[in-house]
Scaffold this active site. Structure first.
Site, PDB file in Angstrom:
ATOM      1  N   HIS A 455       0.826  -1.547  -0.071  1.00 35.01           N
ATOM      2  CA  HIS A 455       0.028   0.190  -0.103  1.00 35.01           C
ATOM      3  C   HIS A 455       0.922   1.225   0.527  1.00 35.01           C
ATOM      4  O   HIS A 455       0.707   2.136  -0.704  1.00 35.01           O
ATOM      5  CB  HIS A 455      -1.017   0.032   0.769  1.00 35.01           C
ATOM      6  CG  HIS A 455      -1.825   1.315   1.983  1.00 35.01           C
ATOM      7  ND1 HIS A 455      -1.466   2.639   1.684  1.00 35.01           N
ATOM      8  CD2 HIS A 455      -2.948   1.478   0.033  1.00 35.01           C
ATOM      9  CE1 HIS A 455      -2.318   2.912   1.974  1.00 35.01           C
ATOM     10  NE2 HIS A 455      -3.391   2.593   1.166  1.00 35.01           N
ATOM     11  N   CYS A 832      -2.415  -2.455 -15.588  1.00 34.26           N
ATOM     12  CA  CYS A 832      -2.451  -1.240 -14.534  1.00 34.26           C
ATOM     13  C   CYS A 832      -1.770  -1.382 -13.409  1.00 34.26           C
ATOM     14  O   CYS A 832      -1.825  -0.716 -12.328  1.00 34.26           O
ATOM     15  CB  CYS A 832      -3.799  -0.914 -14.481  1.00 34.26           C
ATOM     16  SG  CYS A 832      -5.260  -2.718 -13.914  1.00 34.26           S
TER      17      CYS A 832
END
Length: 877
Positions: A455, A832
């Site tokens: 993250h 992506c």
């Protein structure tokens, strides 16, 4: 002729692995190493070089193995009083090698001759230096035994006596014996275990070979002055064309304290003798060190222009500018080496442009000369390099750039720093979506856990801030506002830290930075890349600010907009939490009605910023628990804002918490269980598209992406609801509403079932972060704790979160792409995940027929150059 005028006894070209470098000798890097090949090129160009004998890698290996080597043929090449240097020539210069060995052949007779030419003090220093080097490196004697020699009245005689006593034999006077033993010493040093590991760390195969060059060093024994020259045809600061360099004068007039090629450190060399270079007709005496262009040019213009001619010839021959080592003596100019220039990305790019402008190389050649990752130096501030600087700790280089700030351990502390306009470094054990506010305010981010796709890494790259993840040598204690280093030192909140995200290192205090600079030359270079590439490049952008940044980097659209990041602003987060705590669908819809205008405004700004370029919006993806506080203080604040008891808040959080939330109710599953969330987002998208289209006088057709799909039924159900919302918006506004449906392929099953999914979708985008995680069964946040050791042990070749696993994950992508295209030939294919900016991944995508790749905004220029290089290389095949 030898430098003393003696005729050479020529070695036939390539005799038993030994070759004299002469015109068309064919000495190449594959057999003799890169330095030998470069010297062969210089000789082929007709430039004056010292006589050099090249020993092939195979021959050096034989010497290391102890096979007999007769040096007589080599020594005879250098005349009756040989003075030689032995230079390493590995397959690539970056692999290193043993130190060069100078003054081989220096014996009593040569020493006496040197004393007559250069004065006794200089001759003694050089003889003593050679004896000491030979004694320690070749004879393997203890250096401490020779400490008294330098203080003796006759240092040379003392050193020779010590050698004879320690080695139980006299110091060798025969030049051939000296050479033979020096070659053996250097060959064995190369084959040692430590040397193997060191060069392997530089990218060399463990069995890489070493060539050796035996070169005439007799030019260093001239009676007159010697100018030792380092010259280049480009500015080392800007890369623009400019002849410059340094000149060190070593002779009887200059006071020179710089080491000469023989390895000594000369002191005062006495008075001027008046000798002048025979070929230049100009005196070369002067200060010990001066600029080639600033001082030397005016005093010795003929010599300067001769040097300029060498640079120009070399530029055409090598088709690049290099750093040249030369020596100018009373016998003329000699070119000793032409080293590939080591320079910053800025210098390399400007130099490539200068070579194009000079007609030396083409634009395609220039594009191939810049490593795509090096462009990060243009886009971010960089920590000024210093080889002597030691980092406090290191980790994964998750996001490039440099920054200095005070350490903070919470988003609130980051906000406090921002209020004081004080730069800060956010340090966390690991980040979660609740930390995003603090991450936006920090100048850099450090996490104890995580990897390239954690993250913290993904968000940091999107924000363009430096980030180090997986700093496993530190222990972060956010509650105590401190971090403990492996050696026991403690850093507390408020301490100053400098982060080098490019190299994954952290330093104490403040360090100077090199500022980013995307000037006109950078833009011109990137325009060449755009003209050459044949693959689309989009950006992952979550906000209008991200979109504007993506456009400034010439992204051709947004390939992934993660809508959940829009909910973490404080004013929205409380409404989001109200929706999560709602006891019924009606109450959830009431909360979502408050979020609708906020989302609509976000999407409108996004469409307006991209000005007609495609925008792909991913519907809500993360599990709901990520929006809820994890600590007691946060839960108490939430209870107060919702007018609930702490018990009720805690119970609700425990109810929705999952054992493995990354595989729980998230993505499309959340959209099916709570369809009102997706309905609100889709309505906001359609209304924003209409509003932006009317403002621009054009039609905006959004792309809507469904995340974490596992099969066709999920896509069909969500598409039905999207179509229903589109119809409702069409009735309410009287405006036509169209969209393109995309599916994010992040599960192995989705890849295998791509044919069925493609019946409903117009776009398949492969999310490599989650697909890698699910294919391996590895947590991308936790794997960093053992991944480095895993790779070192050979369990994996590479970290699959840093480099796409083409064999496993890549095979799933290939299957999904082929099956999806077979069912729907017009379907667009893309990647992506953060792998999208990697050149090897792009090559894989290009071969598989993908339409575009999408990556964080700051990786867009890197991806553009990578795509250009792939297209150029494919045309060259």
């Amino acid at each position: 002729m030898h430098s003393d005028g003696a005729p050479h006894m020529l070695i036939p070209n390539e005799t038993d692995g030994i070759a004299r470098i002469q015109p068309d000798a064919g000495v190449g890097s594959w057999a003799h190493g890169e330095r030998a090949a470069d010297l062969q090129r210089l000789v082929d160009l007709g430039l004056p070089c010292p006589v050099t004998i090249a020993l092939s890698c195979a021959k050096v290996h034989e010497i290391a193995e102890g096979l007999r080597f007769n040096p007589a043929g080599v020594v005879n090449e250098f005349g009756p009083d040989p003075l030689m240097s032995v230079q390493p020539s590995s397959g690539q210069r970056s692999w290193g090698g043993p130190r060069a060995f100078h003054d081989v052949g220096l014996n009593a007779a040569t020493h006496a001759r040197m004393a007559r030419l250069l004065r006794r003090e200089r001759a003694d220093r050089r003889r003593l230096a050679f004896i000491l080097r030979y004694a320690t490196d070749v004879a393997c004697l203890d250096a401490e035994s020779f400490e008294t020699a330098g203080r003796a009245a006759d240092p040379v005689a003392t050193a020779l006596a010590i050698y004879a006593d320690e080695a139980a034999e006299p110091f060798p006077e025969d030049a051939g014996l000296q050479l033979s033993r020096v070659l053996s010493s250097m060959a064995k040093a190369w084959e040692g275990v430590t040397a193997r590991l060191l060069r392997h760390a530089q990218g060399a195969p463990l069995d890489a070979g070493l060539g050796l060059l035996v070169q005439d060093n007799g030019w260093a024994m001239t009676r007159g002055e010697i100018a030792l020259i380092q010259a280049r045809m480009f500015d080392p600061i800007t890369g623009r064309q400019r002849i410059n360099g340094q000149v060190r004068i070593r002779g009887r007039q200059a006071r020179d304290t710089a080491p000469d090629p023989a390895g000594d450190t000369p002191k005062d060399t006495g008075k001027d003798t008046g000798h002048s270079p025979a070929q230049t007709g100009a005196r070369i005496t002067g200060t010990a060190e001066e600029g080639l262009e600033t001082g030397f040019r005016d005093r010795a213009p003929d010599a300067f222009y001769e040097i300029a001619g060498v640079l120009e010839t070399g530029r055409g021959g090598f088709r690049e500018d290099r750093d040249y080592d030369m020596a100018l003596t009373d016998r003329g100019l000699l070119v000793l080496d032409a080293r590939p220039a080591t320079s910053s990305a800025r210098v390399a790019l400007n130099n490539a442009i200068a070579l194009v402008e000079a007609g030396v190389i083409s634009r395609d050649d220039a594009l191939l000369r810049i490593a795509p990752p090096a462009l990060a130096g243009f886009l971010h501030p960089q920590v000024t390099p210093d080889p002597d600087r030691k980092p406090l700790f290191s980790g994964v280089a998750a996001s490039p750039g440099g920054a200095t700030g005070t350490i903070v351990f919470t988003p609130d502390a980051a906000a406090a720093c921002a209020a004081r306009e004080e730069p800060c470094i956010l340090v966390r054990r690991e980040t979660n979506p609740e930390d995003i506010r603090g991450m936006h305010l920090a100048q850099a981010i450090v996490t104890e856990r995580g990897g390239m796709t954690s993250h913290a890494a993904v968000i940091a790259r999107g924000l363009g801030v430096p980030c180090i993840t997986g700093a496993s040598s530190v222990t972060v204690s956010a509650d105590k506002a401190r971090m403990t280093l492996r050696d026991g030192r403690v850093l507390c909140e408020g301490d100053r830290l400098t982060i080098d995200g490019t190299n994954g290192e952290a330093y104490e205090g403040e360090i100077a930075m090199t500022p980013p600079d995307t000037d006109a030359s950078f833009q011109e270079f990137m325009s060449w890349a755009d003209a050459a590439r044949d693959m689309g490049i989009r950006a992952n952008a979550d906000t209008p600010e991200d979109a504007a940044l993506a456009r400034s980097f010439k992204a051709e659209g947004i390939g992934l907009c993660r809508t959940e990041h829009m909910f973490f602003e404080p004013s929205r987060l409380i409404v989001m939490r109200e929706m999560i705590f709602a006891g019924s669908e009606q109450d959830r819809r009431a909360a979502l009605d408050q979020l609708l205008p906020m989302q609509r405004a976000d999407f409108t700004a996004l469409f307006e910023t991209m000005a007609g370029l495609p925008v792909c919006i991913r519907l809500f993806d993360p599990p709901l628990h990520e929006f809820l506080p994890a600590d007691r203080e946060g839960r108490m604040n939430l209870a107060q804002s919702l007018d609930l008891s702490l018990t009720e808040v805690t119970k609700r959080i425990e109810t929705i918490s999952e054992f493995n939330p990354m595989l729980g109710m998230r993505g499309v599953r959340l959209g099916l269980m709570h369809p009102e969330i997706y309905e609100m987002q889709v309505r906001a998208i359609f209304e924003a598209a209409i509003e932006a289209g009317e403002a621009a006088g054009t039609r905006v057709e959004p792309e809507i992406m469904i995340p974490l799909v596992a099969g066709r039924s999920e896509v069909r159900l969500v598409k039905t609801r999207i179509d229903s919302v589109a119809a409702a918006v069409r009735v309410a506004t009287g405006k036509d509403v169209t969209y393109r449906l995309g599916v994010l392929v992040e599960t192995p099953r989705a890849a295998l079932c791509a044919a069925e999914i493609a019946e409903y979708a117009e776009l398949l985008s492969f999310g490599t972060n989650d697909l890698t995680q699910m294919t391996y069964g590895l947590s991308r946040d936790d794997a960093s704790r053992f991944m480095k050791s895993y790779v070192q042990q050979g369990a994996l070749t590479l970290d699959p979160f840093e480099t796409l696993d083409f064999k496993g994950v890549g095979e799933l992508i290939r299957i999904g792409a082929d099956r999806g295209r077979a069912a729907n030939p017009t379907i667009d294919l893309s990647i992506c995940g953060e792998h999208g900016g990697d050149i090897d991944t792009m090559a894989f995508c290009r071969e598989a027929g993908f339409s575009y790749v999408s990556c964080s905004p700051f990786r867009v220029p890197i991806a553009r150059l990578s795509a250009a290089q792939l297209a150029i290389r494919s045309r060259m095949e």
